[in-house]
Scaffold this motif. Structure first.
Motif, PDB file in Angstrom:
ATOM      1  N   ILE A  19       3.439  -6.756  -0.078  1.00  0.00           N
ATOM      2  CA  ILE A  19       4.460  -7.106   0.910  1.00  0.00           C
ATOM      3  C   ILE A  19       4.708  -5.929   1.856  1.00  0.00           C
ATOM      4  N   LEU A  20       4.815  -4.721   1.294  1.00  0.00           N
ATOM      5  CA  LEU A  20       5.051  -3.534   2.116  1.00  0.00           C
ATOM      6  C   LEU A  20       3.870  -3.254   3.035  1.00  0.00           C
ATOM      7  N   PHE A  21       2.651  -3.445   2.529  1.00  0.00           N
ATOM      8  CA  PHE A  21       1.464  -3.231   3.358  1.00  0.00           C
ATOM      9  C   PHE A  21       1.450  -4.215   4.527  1.00  0.00           C
ATOM     10  N   THR A  22       1.796  -5.480   4.249  1.00  0.00           N
ATOM     11  CA  THR A  22       1.846  -6.474   5.325  1.00  0.00           C
ATOM     12  C   THR A  22       2.913  -6.110   6.348  1.00  0.00           C
ATOM     13  N   ALA A  23       4.057  -5.614   5.882  1.00  0.00           N
ATOM     14  CA  ALA A  23       5.114  -5.184   6.801  1.00  0.00           C
ATOM     15  C   ALA A  23       4.605  -4.070   7.705  1.00  0.00           C
ATOM     16  N   PHE A  46       2.171  10.354   9.860  1.00  0.00           N
ATOM     17  CA  PHE A  46       3.230  11.368   9.805  1.00  0.00           C
ATOM     18  C   PHE A  46       4.420  10.883   8.980  1.00  0.00           C
ATOM     19  N   PHE A  47       4.868   9.661   9.232  1.00  0.00           N
ATOM     20  CA  PHE A  47       6.062   9.174   8.532  1.00  0.00           C
ATOM     21  C   PHE A  47       5.743   8.668   7.127  1.00  0.00           C
ATOM     22  N   ALA A  48       4.466   8.429   6.830  1.00  0.00           N
ATOM     23  CA  ALA A  48       4.087   8.111   5.453  1.00  0.00           C
ATOM     24  C   ALA A  48       4.204   9.341   4.561  1.00  0.00           C
ATOM     25  N   LEU A 221       8.715   2.731  11.103  1.00  0.00           N
ATOM     26  CA  LEU A 221       8.674   1.792   9.982  1.00  0.00           C
ATOM     27  C   LEU A 221       7.254   1.580   9.483  1.00  0.00           C
ATOM     28  N   ALA A 222       6.282   1.579  10.392  1.00  0.00           N
ATOM     29  CA  ALA A 222       4.885   1.432   9.970  1.00  0.00           C
ATOM     30  C   ALA A 222       4.509   2.542   8.998  1.00  0.00           C
ATOM     31  N   ALA A 229       4.151   1.512   0.276  1.00  0.00           N
ATOM     32  CA  ALA A 229       3.130   0.590  -0.254  1.00  0.00           C
ATOM     33  C   ALA A 229       2.151   1.335  -1.148  1.00  0.00           C
ATOM     34  N   HIS A 230       1.739   2.526  -0.723  1.00  0.00           N
ATOM     35  CA  HIS A 230       0.804   3.316  -1.529  1.00  0.00           C
ATOM     36  C   HIS A 230       1.446   3.736  -2.847  1.00  0.00           C
TER      37      HIS A 230
END
Length: 296
Positions: A19-23, A46-48, A221-222, A229-230
């Motif tokens: 779900i998070l990956f799709t988002a 960067f934000f990941a 958010l991406a 997700a990871h």
């Protein structure tokens, strides 16, 4: 607790990661018409780092867990992974979310081929059958453009980038197999995100834009969705065996379909509906191959 003690938690985390990956992909798709791919890759990477570094710190793996015996191996794996991210975002920009992610599902099949070439594994009947089904699915998906007399160049490029994503991901996965012998999963993930971030930054001379606040929010958010997700996927393997989680890999395609229908207002093409069982069937056949038992 051992892995088998909490399989339901592992399954829940695997579904959550999908779900998070799709988002994340929805955010990328939403900005794809106004933000260059390289700039999107930079923001996503960067934000990941924020959730990833917090996660590693909570596990007491930051910065000590980043020590490595194989810096060149990390560079090669991260290079393939970063290139796959560029190709993936280019595919998402040109295709419906569900189609782009469906083509990416071919990665395990290409991994099987790469394992034969680089790891001297055998090309078994299971893998051949999986490859045949998977590629038949891609042909079905692209047939309206190839056989219908009207070539949609943007769509064909999207499919091409999707296939390139699967190939590059396969090479990255082969390197992950090799690195896992000596390196921690946290280090593998961290160096990948850093290299992808640098790759995105290097695209600056080819034109970045000054996004508005809504676009900046989607880019941030991406990255956050991608990072979480990871983490969710990594934790899922702590609580459930990989074989137990395998069937839930295919549930992840439900969320992109819903995103296309409910968020982007796209209808599912007949070619996608015919290709879906072929591609997923090919991946399932390849995954169902029984490994030879190890000698006691």
């Amino acid at each position: 607790m051992s892995i088998s003690d909490r399989p339901s938690l592992g399954i829940g985390l695997r579904v959550l990661s999908g779900i998070l990956f799709t988002a994340m992909v929805v955010c990328v798709k939403a900005v794809s018409d106004s933000v260059p791919v390289g700039q999107t890759v930079f923001f996503r990477s960067f934000f990941a780092l924020i959730p990833l570094v917090i996660f590693l710190a909570l596990r007491q793996e930051f910065p000590s867990g980043l020590a490595t015996q194989r810096p060149v191996g990390h560079l090669i794996r991260s290079g393939f992974g970063a290139a796959a991210m560029f190709a993936s975002f280019a595919s998402v920009a040109r295709l419906p979310v569900a189609e782009a992610i469906l083509i990416a599902q071919l990665a395990p099949l290409f991994t099987a081929i790469a394992a034969v070439v680089f790891l001297s594994e055998k090309l078994t009947d299971w893998r051949i059958a999986g490859l045949a089904l998977g590629f038949t699915g891609v042909i079905v998906l692209v047939w309206p453009e190839l056989g219908g007399g009207t070539l949609d160049g943007r769509r064909l490029f999207g499919i091409g980038f999707g296939l390139l994503t699967a190939v590059l991901t396969a090479f990255a996965l082969i390197m992950v197999r090799s690195l896992n012998r000596t390196e921690s999963p946290g280090a593998i993930a961290f160096y990948f995100v850093v290299v992808a971030m640098i790759g995105g930054l290097l695209s600056l001379p080819w034109g970045w834009v000054l996004p508005d606040m809504q676009t900046i929010l989607l880019l941030v958010l991406a990255g956050l969705f991608g990072g979480f997700a990871h983490i969710a996927m990594t934790l899922s393997f702590r609580y459930a065996e990989a074989s137990r989680l395998a069937p839930f890999e295919y549930i992840t395609l439900l969320w992109p379909v819903l995103a296309d229908l409910l968020i982007f207002g796209l209808t599912l093409s007949s070619s996608f509906l015919f290709a879906l069982p072929l591609v997923l069937g090919g991946a399932a056949v390849a995954a169902a191959e029984k490994r030879p038992a190890k000698a006691p």
